[in-house]
Write a protein that holds these residues in place. Sequence first.
Motif, PDB file in Angstrom:
ATOM      1  N   ALA A 187       0.926  -0.756   0.288  1.00  0.00           N
ATOM      2  CA  ALA A 187       0.227  -0.242   0.459  1.00  0.00           C
ATOM      3  C   ALA A 187       1.150   1.447  -0.105  1.00  0.00           C
ATOM      4  N   LEU A 188       0.461   1.884  -0.740  1.00  0.00           N
ATOM      5  CA  LEU A 188       1.761   3.495  -1.528  1.00  0.00           C
ATOM      6  C   LEU A 188       0.685   4.824  -1.252  1.00  0.00           C
ATOM      7  N   SER A 189       1.125   5.530   0.229  1.00  0.00           N
ATOM      8  CA  SER A 189       0.834   6.182   0.030  1.00  0.00           C
ATOM      9  C   SER A 189       1.701   7.822   0.424  1.00  0.00           C
ATOM     10  N   LEU A 190       1.455   8.723   0.175  1.00  0.00           N
ATOM     11  CA  LEU A 190       1.658   9.724   0.028  1.00  0.00           C
ATOM     12  C   LEU A 190       1.836  10.813   1.783  1.00  0.00           C
ATOM     13  N   VAL A 191       2.038  11.478   2.132  1.00  0.00           N
ATOM     14  CA  VAL A 191       2.364  11.930   3.348  1.00  0.00           C
ATOM     15  C   VAL A 191       2.780  13.493   3.191  1.00  0.00           C
ATOM     16  N   LEU A 192       1.679  14.755   4.000  1.00  0.00           N
ATOM     17  CA  LEU A 192       2.177  15.753   3.880  1.00  0.00           C
ATOM     18  C   LEU A 192       2.993  16.419   5.298  1.00  0.00           C
ATOM     19  N   ARG A 193       3.967  16.592   4.880  1.00  0.00           N
ATOM     20  CA  ARG A 193       5.524  17.166   5.908  1.00  0.00           C
ATOM     21  C   ARG A 193       4.950  18.147   6.007  1.00  0.00           C
ATOM     22  N   LYS A 194       5.113  19.276   4.949  1.00  0.00           N
ATOM     23  CA  LYS A 194       5.070  20.893   4.693  1.00  0.00           C
ATOM     24  C   LYS A 194       3.791  20.914   4.451  1.00  0.00           C
ATOM     25  N   SER A 195       3.459  22.146   5.308  1.00  0.00           N
ATOM     26  CA  SER A 195       2.106  22.880   4.574  1.00  0.00           C
ATOM     27  C   SER A 195       2.445  23.622   3.305  1.00  0.00           C
ATOM     28  N   LEU A 196       0.919  23.205   2.547  1.00  0.00           N
ATOM     29  CA  LEU A 196       1.285  23.595   1.288  1.00  0.00           C
ATOM     30  C   LEU A 196       0.422  25.228   1.448  1.00  0.00           C
ATOM     31  N   ASP A 197       1.549  26.203   0.163  1.00  0.00           N
ATOM     32  CA  ASP A 197       1.190  27.298   0.132  1.00  0.00           C
ATOM     33  C   ASP A 197       0.563  27.212  -1.556  1.00  0.00           C
ATOM     34  N   ARG A 198      -0.101  26.958  -1.864  1.00  0.00           N
ATOM     35  CA  ARG A 198      -0.893  27.713  -3.055  1.00  0.00           C
ATOM     36  C   ARG A 198      -0.216  29.120  -4.383  1.00  0.00           C
ATOM     37  N   GLU A 199      -0.395  29.984  -3.322  1.00  0.00           N
ATOM     38  CA  GLU A 199       0.205  31.219  -3.779  1.00  0.00           C
ATOM     39  C   GLU A 199       2.028  30.969  -4.009  1.00  0.00           C
ATOM     40  N   GLU A 200       2.697  30.046  -3.188  1.00  0.00           N
ATOM     41  CA  GLU A 200       4.148  30.054  -3.069  1.00  0.00           C
ATOM     42  C   GLU A 200       4.348  28.870  -4.431  1.00  0.00           C
ATOM     43  N   THR A 201       3.624  27.602  -3.734  1.00  0.00           N
ATOM     44  CA  THR A 201       3.584  26.384  -4.687  1.00  0.00           C
ATOM     45  C   THR A 201       2.137  26.055  -5.057  1.00  0.00           C
ATOM     46  N   ALA A 202       2.255  26.893  -6.694  1.00  0.00           N
ATOM     47  CA  ALA A 202       0.959  26.322  -7.116  1.00  0.00           C
ATOM     48  C   ALA A 202       1.225  24.586  -7.602  1.00  0.00           C
ATOM     49  N   GLU A 203       2.331  24.400  -7.638  1.00  0.00           N
ATOM     50  CA  GLU A 203       1.913  22.417  -8.529  1.00  0.00           C
ATOM     51  C   GLU A 203       3.190  22.021  -7.757  1.00  0.00           C
ATOM     52  N   ILE A 204       2.823  20.624  -7.838  1.00  0.00           N
ATOM     53  CA  ILE A 204       4.857  19.816  -7.687  1.00  0.00           C
ATOM     54  C   ILE A 204       4.171  18.413  -8.321  1.00  0.00           C
ATOM     55  N   ASN A 205       5.549  18.650  -8.707  1.00  0.00           N
ATOM     56  CA  ASN A 205       5.406  16.874  -9.495  1.00  0.00           C
ATOM     57  C   ASN A 205       6.451  16.291  -8.998  1.00  0.00           C
ATOM     58  N   LEU A 206       5.984  15.390  -8.908  1.00  0.00           N
ATOM     59  CA  LEU A 206       6.971  14.193  -8.574  1.00  0.00           C
ATOM     60  C   LEU A 206       6.776  12.678  -9.228  1.00  0.00           C
ATOM     61  N   LEU A 207       8.129  12.534  -8.815  1.00  0.00           N
ATOM     62  CA  LEU A 207       8.164  11.109 -10.001  1.00  0.00           C
ATOM     63  C   LEU A 207       8.714   9.710  -8.897  1.00  0.00           C
ATOM     64  N   LEU A 208       7.450   9.183  -9.429  1.00  0.00           N
ATOM     65  CA  LEU A 208       7.698   7.767  -8.458  1.00  0.00           C
ATOM     66  C   LEU A 208       8.603   6.503  -9.275  1.00  0.00           C
TER      67      LEU A 208
END
Length: 851
Positions: free
Chosen positions: A191-212
Amino acid sequence: MVSPKSRDGEVRRLLLSLLLLAAWEAGSSQVRYSVPEEAKHGTFVGRIAQDLGLELAELVPRLFRMASKGGGDLLEVNLQNGILFVNSRIDREELCGRSLECSIHLEVIVERPLQVFHVEVEVKDINDNPPVFPGTQKTLFMAESRPLDSRFPLEGASDADIGVNALLSYKLSSSEFFFLDVQTNDELSQALSLVLRKSLDREETAEINLLLVATDGGKPELTGTVQLLIKITVLDVNDNAPEFESTVYRVRLFENAPNGTLVVIVNASDLDEGVNKDIVYSFNTDTSADTRSKFHLDPVNGYISVKGSIDFESTKLYEIQVEATDKGNPPMADHCTVLVEILDTNDNVPELVIKSLSLPILEDAPLGTVIALISVSDRDSGANGQVTCTLTHHVPFKLVSTFKNYYSLVLDGTLDRESVASYELVVTARDGGSPSLWATASVSVEVGDVNDNAPVFAQPEYTVFVKENNAPGCHIFTVSARDADAQENARVAYSLVERRVGERALSSYVSVHAESGQVFALQPLDREELELLQFRVSARDAGAPPLGSNVTLQVFVLDENDNAPALLPPPPPSPWPPQRVARWVGAGQVVAKVRAVDADSGYNAWLSYELQEEAAAPGGARSAFRVGLYTGEISTTRALDEADAARQRLLVLVKDHGEPALTATATVLLWLEEGGAAPKASSRLVVGPAAAAEAALVDVHVYLVVAICAVSSLLVLTLLVYTALRCSAPRGEGACVPGPARLVCSSAVGSWASSPRRRRQRVCSGEGPPKADLMAFSPSLPPGPISGDGEEEVHAEADLPRCHCSGLGHCCGMGLSPGLENFTCQPAWPKQIVFDLNCGVLISAQYFSSS
């Protein structure tokens, strides 16, 4: 529907199968082989003939054949050597999928006898398949408000291989926001899960690209990677307020800008998106109503434009509070300040205010006297509000700048109220704008009078003629003096300059009215007592101190016929016996003389003599005696003879030329004697109508004639010299103009009286020869040309106004000679005095009129 033939075929196949199964079960044996998948063509699998106990030579005869259940032609037997080999590509995943066991079941059938053999070829897995994710990209949507440690499940990769080759491990690209959590449920389940470790700020980072990256456990290892496998889009929440580009906007705007003029564009941005980013602009609630009335704010694009009258002089700076509010829920807002500095234009005319006007200004005011204080102002600013003042040119005033925006109007020259009573000054205020504007103000400066002018008479002296025996208190003349000053300084009072006339005071003869200047004779004047009354009248103004001047009046008392002729007695010691006359006296012999004088003058003193009827010869014969008309000498008219009475009584009437004429009578007694030498003539004069005695008269006639001739000669000589000096340049032949004579003449042959500065003139008529019986003089007139005989002549031109006279009595009353009915007067003569010798009347200061 199924056809019968098909159904029969199926039954046959079913029976055949049953038979084969029975045979297999009766004599077959099980043979196992293994072969790796993806083996190449021809790869050796096993010696199937040998292993089944079949001879190689039997294979063909016994019809050796092989059938595969679901394997197709993946394996083949070489009948020559009885070897089982790979005929075509074997893909375990294709044959068995994800099954852990994968085999190819073969049936080997030989006949004669019929034998069936079962062969199982195990296909072994090799790591020929990489892990595979369900898709090439996975997109996740996460609200920026998600809390930390939030988990986002992921679908893992799959691997077609089995076993170790299918055992996957995962690796996530580096990210500050997420980490990968892998939980293994069993040997193959994860079972795979992404866990949020830092608060998101759309105005600072509206999009995050991850490579699995997924990696399997085969040898060699095969990896499966997915580019942009995880694309995390941060969803916006309204956590950002709009923000203006600048907290303070500073703009400049010219006053009087037309409506619609763009002032500034305010711009706010919101880091949110969607409706959270939509901004509405508005004025702050604290914005004044005046500002709202002057400016318009577009709520969508933030345009601020002019919509009212902008006046620099009213407001120099507008502070506008603008709010930007987004449409989020709840909405968030920001504000900015717009400072609109109003720039001045030259739209205001300078203003002039006259203060502290001190009027009138006295004409003797010293230079530098302040007349008025002038304040100037201009509501504009800078050069537009810098005002300079100028004054009307060529006036005795100037403007002096005292201090800022104030000027003093001061006296810069001498004043003379009598020349200029008031000044209309124009003060011009001009600003420094371009183009400049100006305003004017009028200042009426009245010059106040000071008593700097004495009363002035029209001429320094006047000649006045007054008939004697005037009524007491009669008006004889009016003096008038003009004072150039004003009001009290010009109010003139007249008075006599007192002096004594003989034994009496001047004020006993004349008086002058203090206000009108009328001169009155206080008592009847007697020419025989006073011929000329000369005095001065003083005119004095009411100024402080008062100023005055004098004028001289020469009052000539004109004669009236109020004295009868008076007979003179003979000179003593001659008695008044009868005059003895020899009878031999011839014609024309003077035998006696009547002497008389008249206290009057002029015509009134011009005496004539005539014999009354008593002197006529008896019987109407010619009288032997006659009397000279003007001499009074009694002479014979013929030779005396015996017929003449020895005693002759002559009545001589002496008459003057007055109007009416006055007379006196003289009785002359003559005794005619015979023989003897011619006696010296003597006379006996009886005076008055009732003379009772005769007296010897001293012959004074000769003395009178001598005196008259001497005075006449002296006068003529004086006139000639004076006229020659005054009239050095002749004005044309025969011209007769008035001269400055002061002559009063009575007769050419009788006695006459003279006054100071007299001169004889002849008055000429344009229609006939000069008349010697008219005496004229013009007081205070310019000299005229001299005629050839030394006497000034006055011509009467035909085109000048005429003075008419009709009748002797009327002419004498008017002072004109009977022979001058059409006498014309020069218009240039201001005053003409004419003495008519025929009438004996003097005209005094009479102006001629055209009537």
